[in-house]
Design an enzyme around this catalytic site. Structure first.
Site, PDB file in Angstrom:
ATOM      1  N   TRP A 204      -0.644  -7.625  -6.228  1.00 41.53           N
ATOM      2  CA  TRP A 204      -0.876  -6.782  -7.397  1.00 41.53           C
ATOM      3  C   TRP A 204       0.347  -5.974  -7.797  1.00 41.53           C
ATOM      4  O   TRP A 204       0.612  -5.772  -8.988  1.00 41.53           O
ATOM      5  CB  TRP A 204      -2.078  -5.867  -7.166  1.00 41.53           C
ATOM      6  CG  TRP A 204      -2.557  -5.230  -8.434  1.00 41.53           C
ATOM      7  CD1 TRP A 204      -2.639  -3.900  -8.719  1.00 41.53           C
ATOM      8  CD2 TRP A 204      -3.028  -5.903  -9.617  1.00 41.53           C
ATOM      9  NE1 TRP A 204      -3.129  -3.696  -9.980  1.00 41.53           N
ATOM     10  CE2 TRP A 204      -3.377  -4.913 -10.562  1.00 41.53           C
ATOM     11  CE3 TRP A 204      -3.180  -7.245  -9.958  1.00 41.53           C
ATOM     12  CZ2 TRP A 204      -3.874  -5.223 -11.827  1.00 41.53           C
ATOM     13  CZ3 TRP A 204      -3.677  -7.564 -11.211  1.00 41.53           C
ATOM     14  CH2 TRP A 204      -4.012  -6.566 -12.131  1.00 41.53           C
ATOM     15  N   ASN A 205       1.129  -5.480  -6.840  1.00 43.20           N
ATOM     16  CA  ASN A 205       2.356  -4.767  -7.205  1.00 43.20           C
ATOM     17  C   ASN A 205       3.296  -5.680  -7.987  1.00 43.20           C
ATOM     18  O   ASN A 205       3.846  -5.291  -9.021  1.00 43.20           O
ATOM     19  CB  ASN A 205       3.070  -4.240  -5.952  1.00 43.20           C
ATOM     20  CG  ASN A 205       2.402  -3.003  -5.387  1.00 43.20           C
ATOM     21  OD1 ASN A 205       1.720  -2.271  -6.090  1.00 43.20           O
ATOM     22  ND2 ASN A 205       2.580  -2.787  -4.099  1.00 43.20           N
TER      23      ASN A 205
ATOM     24  N   GLN B  10      13.645  -6.672  -6.888  1.00 38.80           N
ATOM     25  CA  GLN B  10      12.703  -7.370  -7.774  1.00 38.80           C
ATOM     26  C   GLN B  10      12.562  -6.717  -9.142  1.00 38.80           C
ATOM     27  O   GLN B  10      12.531  -7.414 -10.164  1.00 38.80           O
ATOM     28  CB  GLN B  10      11.332  -7.466  -7.098  1.00 38.80           C
ATOM     29  CG  GLN B  10      10.278  -8.162  -7.950  1.00 38.80           C
ATOM     30  CD  GLN B  10       9.136  -8.694  -7.131  1.00 38.80           C
ATOM     31  OE1 GLN B  10       9.317  -9.591  -6.324  1.00 38.80           O
ATOM     32  NE2 GLN B  10       7.953  -8.148  -7.336  1.00 38.80           N
TER      33      GLN B  10
ATOM     34  N   ASP C 128      -6.428   5.043   0.852  1.00 37.69           N
ATOM     35  CA  ASP C 128      -6.299   3.860   0.011  1.00 37.69           C
ATOM     36  C   ASP C 128      -7.392   2.845   0.336  1.00 37.69           C
ATOM     37  O   ASP C 128      -8.261   3.062   1.193  1.00 37.69           O
ATOM     38  CB  ASP C 128      -4.877   3.281   0.073  1.00 37.69           C
ATOM     39  CG  ASP C 128      -4.592   2.413   1.293  1.00 37.69           C
ATOM     40  OD1 ASP C 128      -5.523   1.994   1.991  1.00 37.69           O
ATOM     41  OD2 ASP C 128      -3.402   2.139   1.552  1.00 37.69           O
TER      42      ASP C 128
ATOM     43  N   HIS D   9       0.825  -1.206   0.000  1.00 35.94           N
ATOM     44  CA  HIS D   9       0.000   0.000   0.000  1.00 35.94           C
ATOM     45  C   HIS D   9       0.861   1.258   0.000  1.00 35.94           C
ATOM     46  O   HIS D   9       0.593   2.195  -0.747  1.00 35.94           O
ATOM     47  CB  HIS D   9      -0.951  -0.010   1.196  1.00 35.94           C
ATOM     48  CG  HIS D   9      -1.940  -1.129   1.124  1.00 35.94           C
ATOM     49  ND1 HIS D   9      -3.178  -0.984   0.563  1.00 35.94           N
ATOM     50  CD2 HIS D   9      -1.848  -2.428   1.503  1.00 35.94           C
ATOM     51  CE1 HIS D   9      -3.815  -2.150   0.597  1.00 35.94           C
ATOM     52  NE2 HIS D   9      -3.034  -3.029   1.171  1.00 35.94           N
TER      53      HIS D   9
ATOM     54  N   GLU E 108       4.553  -5.360 -11.896  1.00 33.53           N
ATOM     55  CA  GLU E 108       5.983  -5.323 -12.205  1.00 33.53           C
ATOM     56  C   GLU E 108       6.346  -6.395 -13.225  1.00 33.53           C
ATOM     57  O   GLU E 108       7.164  -6.155 -14.125  1.00 33.53           O
ATOM     58  CB  GLU E 108       6.789  -5.489 -10.915  1.00 33.53           C
ATOM     59  CG  GLU E 108       6.754  -4.242 -10.045  1.00 33.53           C
ATOM     60  CD  GLU E 108       7.216  -4.439  -8.618  1.00 33.53           C
ATOM     61  OE1 GLU E 108       7.131  -3.489  -7.825  1.00 33.53           O
ATOM     62  OE2 GLU E 108       7.668  -5.558  -8.289  1.00 33.53           O
TER      63      GLU E 108
ATOM     64  N   GLU F 275      -6.395 -10.819  -1.884  1.00 33.04           N
ATOM     65  CA  GLU F 275      -7.156 -11.053  -3.120  1.00 33.04           C
ATOM     66  C   GLU F 275      -6.375 -11.882  -4.122  1.00 33.04           C
ATOM     67  O   GLU F 275      -6.721 -11.960  -5.300  1.00 33.04           O
ATOM     68  CB  GLU F 275      -7.559  -9.700  -3.734  1.00 33.04           C
ATOM     69  CG  GLU F 275      -6.578  -9.058  -4.689  1.00 33.04           C
ATOM     70  CD  GLU F 275      -5.296  -8.510  -4.078  1.00 33.04           C
ATOM     71  OE1 GLU F 275      -4.596  -7.747  -4.762  1.00 33.04           O
ATOM     72  OE2 GLU F 275      -4.980  -8.844  -2.920  1.00 33.04           O
ATOM     73  N   GLN F 276      -5.306 -12.550  -3.663  1.00 33.40           N
ATOM     74  CA  GLN F 276      -4.362 -13.170  -4.597  1.00 33.40           C
ATOM     75  C   GLN F 276      -4.945 -14.345  -5.385  1.00 33.40           C
ATOM     76  O   GLN F 276      -4.565 -14.563  -6.538  1.00 33.40           O
ATOM     77  CB  GLN F 276      -3.096 -13.588  -3.829  1.00 33.40           C
ATOM     78  CG  GLN F 276      -2.319 -12.383  -3.312  1.00 33.40           C
ATOM     79  CD  GLN F 276      -1.317 -12.716  -2.227  1.00 33.40           C
ATOM     80  OE1 GLN F 276      -1.021 -13.886  -1.978  1.00 33.40           O
ATOM     81  NE2 GLN F 276      -0.800 -11.696  -1.562  1.00 33.40           N
TER      82      GLN F 276
END
Length: 488
Positions: free
Chosen positions: A378-379, A360, A125, A26, A383, A399-400
């Protein structure tokens, strides 16, 4: 007021306040949104507000890298002693957000009252919609920043309706949940914190979905080519007045870390590997495997015979998000010590294990990397998309699982272990790990995913071009802030 702040913003035409919930997933995208807000034009400033609870050195370095036109404020720590030791991370975060509302109100008041810069818009957020209570009281326009995708936001908004119309656990639903414009989702694939109705996090998630509707609009870290059908369907609902409008302004992707990253030994190791030959294995900043799953993953990677770079974290048999707020371990200890005996020595020719952290973005963009075994945060997903790297989806929490379904069934970017693997208590066996790794790195399905990843990389790069869809969406919502400031 009880807050700590730095770099008090100068008087300006437009000032925007952003609020980031704890956790790298976040803080990082909210910081990137703040950068884009102030880069939009002269005289635009911002204040990024964070929480003392669960803050870390990584968060501090992220905030320190912000431009001078972004000031920072930290809400004071709130007590959590009354929460049970086994409370979920969502319960902890939501409790912090709710208990810090008085301090947030004081902060916003200090910015609104002369000689403060005023507040043209307030942007909490995804996990902080309770804060709209404060902005509405103070007559400040509020926009929710969705740090994940629009499908996940659609699901959260639908949770109150699911709660009202069902009584069973969602994993027992006889039919998939069909959200407008989204891939059908089995009950077990829905958001992790709603999978147990008896857990306090479940009721808080129902509150979350209701409070998010208080927003004047949703700013979403996604882009048209990634979720075109979902965006079209959501716009239809917004036009009917059922939801606030959504603005797809992504993808927000970290730039190169530089410095420490450039010196990391794993990049030198990658330099020595053939193009597209290495599987990068990392479960994000919070993802955690059990001891048994760690051993099976290690054995599967070894059996696959493929090159790999694995960022290893300490295992946990109790919590798949145990690393979310960091771990306090003695420096003499290393997560590498929890790998099967002899594994590191046996795989020296093909693999590299790195404890705790690796750069990463630089890894995903390295020519030697041909696949990403990921938790589907999500990040990390964005990427990988920006780097054109296909994914082996291994979801763990939040939410993966939904992301994994979207990536594999609609986007065509991901392969998954067999359908029932990566479940609540499932252990993916070494044979399955080896098979799916080989398929991703050298099989026909992997080649198709790789081609799709390259295509999406091109559209992602164009999203923020001069007339790209994400830039247009961002300009549209930012224009509303200027109008609100003039009206005020």
């Amino acid at each position: 007021m009880g807050t700590e702040s730095t770099q008090a913003p100068a008087e300006s035409a437009v000032h925007v306040v952003l609020l980031a919930s704890p956790g790298a997933g976040h803080i990082l995208p909210v910081a990137e949104l703040a950068r884009r807000v102030v880069a939009r034009g002269a005289g635009v400033t911002a204040t990024l507000v964070t929480y003392t609870n669960f803050s870390s050195a990584d968060h501090s370095s992220t905030l320190a890298s912000l431009p001078p036109s972004v000031s920072t404020a930290v809400l004071p720590e709130v007590p959590l002693d009354d929460l049970p030791a086994e409370a979920r991370i969502e319960t902890r975060i939501f409790t912090v957000v709710k208990r810090a509302l008085p301090q947030l109100r004081d902060l916003l008041l200090s910015l609104l009252e002369p000689p403060g810069p005023g507040v043209a818009a307030f942007i909490p957020d995804l996990l902080c919609p309770w804060a709209f209570e404060v902005s509405m009281e103070l007559s400040v326009p509020g926009y929710l920043f969705c740090t994940t995708n629009l499908m996940a936001l659609s699901c959260i908004l639908h949770v109150p309706e699911l709660d009202r119309t069902t009584t069973c656990e969602f994993r027992d639903l006889p039919e998939p949940v069909r959200l407008p414009g989204c891939v059908p989702l089995r009950g077990v694939e829905l958001l992790d914190p709603i999978q147990d109705r008896s857990d306090p996090a479940y009721r808080l998630m129902v509150e979350l979905g209701k409070n998010q509707l208080l927003a004047d609009g949703f700013i979403v870290n996604t882009f048209d080519a990634m979720e075109h059908e979902t965006l079209v369907a959501f716009k239809e609902l917004s036009d009917k007045g059922l939801y606030p409008p959504a603005y797809a302004v992504g993808p927000f992707v970290r730039s190169s870390s530089g410095g420490e990253a450039d010196k990391h030994s794993c990049l030198r190791w990658l330099d020595e590997q053939p193009d597209g030959s290495v599987l990068y294995v990392c479960f994000g900043s919070g993802g955690t495997l059990s001891n048994e799953q760690t051993a099976e993953l290690a054995a599967g990677l070894e059996a696959s015979g493929r090159r790999f770079l694995w960022v290893v974290r300490f295992p946990s048999d109790k919590d798949r998000s145990a690393s979310f707020f960091g771990r306090s371990r003695g420096e003499a200890n290393s997560p590498i010590n929890y790998l099967p005996e002899g594994f590191v020595e046996r795989t020296t020719a093909t693999g590299l294990t790195v404890p705790e952290w690796a750069p990463q973005v630089e890894i995903l963009n390295h020519r030697a990397v041909g696949g990403f075994l990921s938790h589907c945060g999500w990040n990390s997903t964005l990427e990988a998309v920006a780097a054109g790297v296909p994914t082996l989806a291994w979801p763990l929490y939040a939410e993966q699982r939904m992301n994994a379904v979207m990536l594999s069934e609609r986007a065509g970017l991901a392969l998954r272990p067999r359908a029932d693997s990566c479940g609540e208590d499932e252990v993916v066996p070494r044979e399955e790990v080896a098979a799916v790794v080989r398929e991703l790195m050298a099989g026909k399905k992997g080649a198709a995913a790789r081609e799709k990843a390259r295509e999406l990389r091109e559209t992602a790069a164009k999203a923020w071009a001069q007339d790209g869809p994400s830039r247009r969406a961002f300009d549209a919502v930012a224009g509303k802030w200027k109008q609100a400031e003039r009206a005020g």
